[in-house]
Enzyme design. Sequence first.
Site, PDB file in Angstrom:
ATOM      1  N   LYS A 279      -8.750   3.109  -2.755  1.00 28.17           N
ATOM      2  CA  LYS A 279     -10.089   2.811  -1.305  1.00 28.17           C
ATOM      3  C   LYS A 279     -10.892   3.361  -1.661  1.00 28.17           C
ATOM      4  O   LYS A 279     -11.003   4.838  -1.464  1.00 28.17           O
ATOM      5  CB  LYS A 279      -8.312   2.802  -0.048  1.00 28.17           C
ATOM      6  CG  LYS A 279      -9.372   2.311   1.156  1.00 28.17           C
ATOM      7  CD  LYS A 279      -8.280   2.893   2.139  1.00 28.17           C
ATOM      8  CE  LYS A 279      -6.767   1.834   2.652  1.00 28.17           C
ATOM      9  NZ  LYS A 279      -5.999   2.482   3.356  1.00 28.17           N
TER      10      LYS A 279
ATOM     11  N   GLU B 256       0.708  -0.891  -0.140  1.00 27.82           N
ATOM     12  CA  GLU B 256      -0.029  -0.112  -0.320  1.00 27.82           C
ATOM     13  C   GLU B 256       1.089   1.442  -0.029  1.00 27.82           C
ATOM     14  O   GLU B 256       1.509   1.031   0.824  1.00 27.82           O
ATOM     15  CB  GLU B 256      -0.656  -0.132   1.128  1.00 27.82           C
ATOM     16  CG  GLU B 256      -2.194   1.483   1.345  1.00 27.82           C
ATOM     17  CD  GLU B 256      -3.100   1.557   2.793  1.00 27.82           C
ATOM     18  OE1 GLU B 256      -3.650   2.440   2.982  1.00 27.82           O
ATOM     19  OE2 GLU B 256      -2.309   0.371   3.505  1.00 27.82           O
TER      20      GLU B 256
ATOM     21  N   CYS C  75      -5.888  -3.170   2.847  1.00 30.48           N
ATOM     22  CA  CYS C  75      -5.681  -2.386   3.819  1.00 30.48           C
ATOM     23  C   CYS C  75      -7.333  -2.842   4.668  1.00 30.48           C
ATOM     24  O   CYS C  75      -7.540  -4.068   4.787  1.00 30.48           O
ATOM     25  CB  CYS C  75      -5.427  -1.087   4.453  1.00 30.48           C
ATOM     26  SG  CYS C  75      -4.279  -0.991   6.327  1.00 30.48           S
TER      27      CYS C  75
END
Length: 312
Positions: free
Chosen positions: A134, A45, A168
């Site tokens: 995200k 990430e 994540c």
Amino acid sequence: MSSKYTAAVVQAAPVLFDLAATLDKTADLVNQAQAKGAKLILFPEAFISAYPRGLSFGTVVGSRHPEGRLLWQRYWESSIAEGDASCLRLGQMAKDANAFLVIGVNEKDTVSGTLYCSMFYFGPNGDFLGKHRKIKPTAQERVIWGEDDGSTLSSFDTAIGKLGGLICWENYMPMARMAMYQRGVQVYLAPTADNRAGWQQTMQHIALEGRCFVLGCNQYVTKAMYPADLPGIQDLENQPAIMASGGSIIVDPLGNVLAEPLWGEEGILTAEIDLDQVIQSKLDFDPIGHYNRSDIFDFKVNRQPPIKVVDQ
């Protein structure tokens, strides 16, 4: 489609807040993964060009400090945009390695000015295949990253299997995971900044739940890696010497660990991906098939794109 091939997970740190140097390091790491025979290479990430752990960007509820705006500018300048020169260079890296390259980036929208935490996908011919932004930054991340609207919950049908994944703590969102499963993802990619020991259990759970291979990928970062002239560097005074200890892992569709978690150092993990194991794992569980119970549950994702067929 190749039933068996090597996948690589790169656990490393960028040259924090330095785009040019990070791209140089990325190229070297891609070459190292290619030398290990990797046909799929995953980076963590926000690898380009920092996951800004420990920094406040001068924000508290109700006010912002000018120093934080300077840090934001530095962060922006070390980020990339879809189709820019840095993006094209990443595509060339994939082409030179003859491999699929998936990398976590800070993506800047040059029209709106917003930054997104994204995954960029590149094919072995160098093409930019697509991206995932995200959908829910966590906690203080919401200061620096915007939210996606679901239109980049992307997946790709490729010569090495159906690829897709989440970033994540999106992986803690059951419906986001289901959005990936319903596209038939066989190789699930999970770049992260979470270096807690419990994260590995999450990766194993997703493998078992989704009946897919899972590649978990994190950075190894020390406080000494932060630039000394960084605005707001004083935020790190009480932070530990090791800011992110790693924990990258590769898991098969029955939850077996193929590459043990790597801690406390940079390195490249590899494992053999055998897509036949995905088929075999569906004997007793399939979250979108015989275990789905569509007569009870109705699942819909707004704006999710269809799986993209990639002729590579």
